[in-house]
Design an enzyme around this catalytic site. Sequence first.
Site, PDB file in Angstrom:
ATOM      1  N   LYS A 103       0.832  -1.206   0.000  1.00 38.49           N
ATOM      2  CA  LYS A 103       0.000   0.000   0.000  1.00 38.49           C
ATOM      3  C   LYS A 103       0.870   1.261   0.000  1.00 38.49           C
ATOM      4  O   LYS A 103       0.627   2.197  -0.764  1.00 38.49           O
ATOM      5  CB  LYS A 103      -0.898  -0.001   1.232  1.00 38.49           C
ATOM      6  N   ASN A 104       1.879   1.291   0.861  1.00 43.85           N
ATOM      7  CA  ASN A 104       2.675   2.505   1.020  1.00 43.85           C
ATOM      8  C   ASN A 104       3.609   2.766  -0.153  1.00 43.85           C
ATOM      9  O   ASN A 104       4.236   3.824  -0.218  1.00 43.85           O
ATOM     10  CB  ASN A 104       3.469   2.440   2.321  1.00 43.85           C
TER      11      ASN A 104
ATOM     12  N   CYS B  92      -5.586   7.821   9.400  1.00 48.07           N
ATOM     13  CA  CYS B  92      -5.644   7.276  10.750  1.00 48.07           C
ATOM     14  C   CYS B  92      -5.361   8.363  11.784  1.00 48.07           C
ATOM     15  O   CYS B  92      -4.480   9.199  11.598  1.00 48.07           O
ATOM     16  CB  CYS B  92      -4.619   6.151  10.920  1.00 48.07           C
TER      17      CYS B  92
ATOM     18  N   ARG C  22       0.566  14.650  11.975  1.00 49.40           N
ATOM     19  CA  ARG C  22       1.519  14.366  10.896  1.00 49.40           C
ATOM     20  C   ARG C  22       1.558  15.602  10.005  1.00 49.40           C
ATOM     21  O   ARG C  22       0.885  15.678   8.990  1.00 49.40           O
ATOM     22  CB  ARG C  22       1.083  13.120  10.128  1.00 49.40           C
TER      23      ARG C  22
ATOM     24  N   ASP D 192       4.804   1.050  11.747  1.00 52.49           N
ATOM     25  CA  ASP D 192       3.630   0.325  11.263  1.00 52.49           C
ATOM     26  C   ASP D 192       3.587  -1.119  11.755  1.00 52.49           C
ATOM     27  O   ASP D 192       2.593  -1.816  11.527  1.00 52.49           O
ATOM     28  CB  ASP D 192       3.588   0.343   9.725  1.00 52.49           C
TER      29      ASP D 192
ATOM     30  N   ARG E 272      -8.630  -0.594   4.386  1.00 52.15           N
ATOM     31  CA  ARG E 272      -7.894   0.495   3.754  1.00 52.15           C
ATOM     32  C   ARG E 272      -6.467   0.077   3.418  1.00 52.15           C
ATOM     33  O   ARG E 272      -5.886   0.588   2.456  1.00 52.15           O
ATOM     34  CB  ARG E 272      -7.834   1.724   4.677  1.00 52.15           C
TER      35      ARG E 272
END
Length: 428
Positions: A22-23, A123, A128, A314, A406
């Site tokens: 995903k990232n 999230c 951030r 993570d 997600r």
Amino acid sequence: MDKLLVEGGAPLSGTVRVSGAKNAALPLMAASILADGPLTLTNIPRLGDLRTMGRLLGYMGGRAELYPENGGGYREEALLDMSSLDKPEAPHDLVKTMRASSLVLGPLLARHGRAKVSLPGGCAIGVRPIDLHLKALAAMGAEFDLTGGDIVGRAPKDGLVGADIRFDSVTVTGTENVLMAAVLAKGKTVIRNAAREPEVADTARALVAMGAKISGIESDELEIEGVDSLKAASHAVMPDRIEAGTLISAVAMTGGRATIKGARLNDLAVVMGKFTEAGVFLRAENGDLTVEAHRGLLSAVNVTTGPYPGFPTDMQAQFLATMATAKGASIITETIFENRFMHVAELRRLGADVTLEGRTAVVKGVERLSGAPLTASDLRASASLILAAMAAKGTSEITRVYHLDRGYDRLDEKLNGLGAKIKRVKAD
């Protein structure tokens, strides 16, 4: 909205394949804005955030085809052609659930000279700030206004210009944003204290395939020589190292033996080291990773999160859950986000003994967890609750699992394929 019913106690066995990351996929989708032709991405995971990014690219006037059908199934591909983009905007309704929406800012300014991007969501794991992105892009000549929750940016008339940029702190999305802006800027850009995460390197390699000139990939100093345009290209998204780590944690907590296929083991070195220290048996063979563990025999291990190549934030929630049944006491220190222990309250409902002291959690292992009703607060917390519920005695009900969807490609199905007992049902 769905919820998960997890019956604990089943050991895992079998083989599972890791999906694309995903990232990595999200910045790669944003990078399609820079090209004169289509960008084809393979190994694309089926995720809510990627569908949201696809809708955003379509809203801006581009063509975003995700997961084309293949004889009744689908291909793990995305075809992204942004040559017809005519609306360089990312409205709140589209990006409110996705932090990665900020990644379109640099590409829009570089290719179209203007951008209007709603302050992103995602999230709720802490502040951030996007100010590091804006400061760096301003050094390249961009100007910004904040109006009604939107960032409105403009590049100079002749386009962005190269600059010498040093980030005050390591930022993954900030590095990616400036990297994508710099490939079409005039002259040379140097990014110092750049994030070294494998996902950043994956984006850089895709940009090189599109015609960008980038050196220093995988280091903390990137040099980019701007080019006039980027071309069509194809790129395979790297495997998801966080999914791989989550699967290791699942076997560690439940006991059993499983083989993880498709993981890139070099990216997992620090994670694998910590699980090995805890007593998990790991063997790499022909690119596959065999994981074996015995319930009740794990030892407590301390972990401090940090930028790559440190222990990834993570994976903090999943590792903390693993330590909840390990012998002894472990200390988990979170250095990246100030509010990333929201899963602790839910783990306590299962019987975990966890004490919070600022950014540190002291975890005293218990012999067994017990099933309970649980509520997921964010993406990685969702995974940690599933893992803990799988190791608990009895049945747990986990709500708000849309967070899970997600960022994990059918994690519950993959775990069921290994012998877990997880049922997805509609929430009341």
